[in-house]
Write an enzyme that holds these catalytic residues in place. Structure first.
Site, short mmCIF file in Angstrom:
data_model
loop_
_atom_site.label_atom_id
_atom_site.label_comp_id
_atom_site.label_asym_id
_atom_site.label_seq_id
_atom_site.Cartn_x
_atom_site.Cartn_y
_atom_site.Cartn_z
N PHE A 139 7.98 -56.76 -63.07
CA PHE A 139 9.35 -57.12 -63.45
C PHE A 139 9.36 -58.60 -63.79
O PHE A 139 9.12 -59.45 -62.92
CB PHE A 139 10.35 -56.85 -62.33
CG PHE A 139 11.77 -57.17 -62.73
CD1 PHE A 139 12.57 -56.21 -63.33
CD2 PHE A 139 12.30 -58.44 -62.53
CE1 PHE A 139 13.87 -56.51 -63.73
CE2 PHE A 139 13.60 -58.75 -62.92
CZ PHE A 139 14.38 -57.78 -63.52
N ASP A 224 3.78 -65.37 -62.58
CA ASP A 224 5.22 -65.33 -62.36
C ASP A 224 5.47 -65.49 -60.86
O ASP A 224 5.29 -64.55 -60.08
CB ASP A 224 5.76 -63.99 -62.87
CG ASP A 224 7.26 -63.83 -62.68
OD1 ASP A 224 7.84 -64.52 -61.83
OD2 ASP A 224 7.84 -62.96 -63.36
N LYS A 256 14.80 -68.70 -59.01
CA LYS A 256 15.34 -68.21 -57.74
C LYS A 256 15.46 -69.31 -56.69
O LYS A 256 16.35 -70.14 -56.76
CB LYS A 256 14.52 -67.01 -57.25
CG LYS A 256 14.76 -65.75 -58.09
CD LYS A 256 14.16 -64.53 -57.45
CE LYS A 256 14.41 -63.27 -58.26
NZ LYS A 256 15.81 -62.82 -58.21
#
Length: 405
Positions: A139, A224, A256
């Protein structure tokens, strides 16, 4: 009160997330309160975003002070906060400091950070390297480029055709990666820990082999770290953990927890490729690197540097052992690093268990039908975590999850 707000939500907002589980009105530390005054222990942290919990004084002070001077400037200008943050990120993304020539692009979110990395891959590859590799279960975001790197068909299919050239390799399968790699590959995108696939760390040795293969093929290795970075695993980056074996990637993407609730993303290009991957006019952002976001991120880094990484390791290790030692037939493997954990369930009742826990005052996430995800604020204490450990067996009993599989 919550019902009234929920009705107004349904009449005003697009139905992209479904009905809200609660309407939250304030937070403090690892707790939030809903519109009816009920308190919840937030063990999801805005999906690994609220690294310092809610209303952390260091972030509040930094953003307030910055807003009193400059809130936004265009990208025709720079600010001290922006420059200082980029320097800080170069100092922490790679142990011992980033290689000479490394550079940072500041954006607004994780998907934007990966969009920039995707464009870097295209620039690096050119017409002779049309292929980009990612992993099954990946994702990387919801915008079109990042979505092309995201594996789940339900996310991809409504928006096809997506940017081409992306191929998915089975998760953790070194032989499959060796077979897929070639001199026509521009980049390999990896999450050191796949969050949305159920908190799955890459197997030991995989990153090392990925680095060897990408180096030999002349491809970029892009990591990532949007969910797993910025102290989430007890280290600055998940690939700094021992099983990362000292691998230095070409690009790292962050977001985040970097802003602890303030929207920010970063694409960090390391070493010789950094200066040539994106040039003037080839990429941009209106809000990326704005002084408010940069000030928030600098405050987060300052708190993490003040012993919080060690705290994450200690509490995360304790919580993992406690959950794994419950001895409940409905609880399977407890997986993950630091305060990014998944609790496997013996039955596919994760949504029901999460609902029971919410009623009991705990916010967790059904990351899969048979697994709960925990990504709490990094300031979570052992005493606070113990209340969840005590509540989980009761929630399992409420839904009759006694290990029927």
């Amino acid at each position: 009160m919550s019902q009234e707000w929920a009705q107004r939500y349904g009449g005003a907002l697009m139905n992209t997330f479904g009905p809200p589980q609660r309407v939250l009105v304030r937070g403090e530390g690892p707790y939030v309160w809903d519109a009816d005054g009920r308190r919840y222990l937030d063990l999801l942290g805005g999906i690994a975003v609220n690294a310092l919990g809610h209303a952390h004084p260091a972030v509040v002070a930094a953003v307030t002070e910055q807003l009193g001077t400059l809130g936004h400037v265009s990208n025709f200008f720079a600010t001290p906060a922006q420059i200082t943050l980029a320097e800080k990120l170069l100092g922490i993304v790679t142990p011992g400091g980033a290689p000479d020539g490394s550079r940072v692009f500041l954006a607004n979110s994780g998907t934007e950070a990966n969009e920039a990395a995707f464009k870097m891959a295209r620039r690096h590859g050119g017409p002779d390297r049309p292929r980009v590799l990612a992993l099954a279960g990946a994702f990387h975001g919801r915008t079109m480029g990042a979505l092309a790197l995201t594996h789940k068909a339900a996310y991809r299919e409504p928006f096809a055709p997506l940017p081409g050239g992306v191929e998915f390799v089975p998760f953790g399968d070194v032989a499959a990666l060796e077979a897929a790699m070639g001199d026509d590959v521009a980049a390999l995108f990896l999450e050191p820990i796949q969050g949305e696939a159920g908190v799955r760390p890459l197997p030991a040795g995989y990153l090392t082999r990925a680095r060897e293969l990408t180096t030999a093929a002349g491809a970029l290795l892009v990591l990532d770290e949007i969910q797993s970075g910025m102290g989430r695993t007890g280290t600055w980056m998940a690939h700094h953990l021992p099983w990362g074996e000292g691998v230095v990637p070409d690009v790292v993407t962050l977001a985040k927890g970097l802003g602890a609730g303030f929207p920010i993303g970063a694409t960090v290009a390391l070493g010789e490729h950094a200066a040539t991957l994106l040039g003037p006019g080839q990429h941009g952002t209106t809000f990326g690197g704005n002084p408010l976001a940069a000030a928030a991120a600098l405050a987060v880094i300052g708190v993490l540097e003040d012993g919080l990484l060690e705290h994450v390791t200690a509490v995360g290790t304790w919580l993992k052992e406690k959950l794994g030692g419950l001895g409940h037939a409905g609880v399977g493997e407890v997986r993950g690093e630091g305060l990014l954990l998944a609790v496997d369930l013996a039955d596919p009742v994760a949504k029901e268990v999460c609902a029971a826990l919410l009623d009991a005052g705990f916010i967790v996430n059904p990351v899969r039908e048979d697994a709960l995800r925990l990504a709490p604020p990094l300031i979570l204490t052992q005493e606070q975590a113990q209340t969840f450990v005590d509540a989980l067996p009761t929630a399992l009993a409420v839904v009759g999850a006694e290990g029927r599989r």
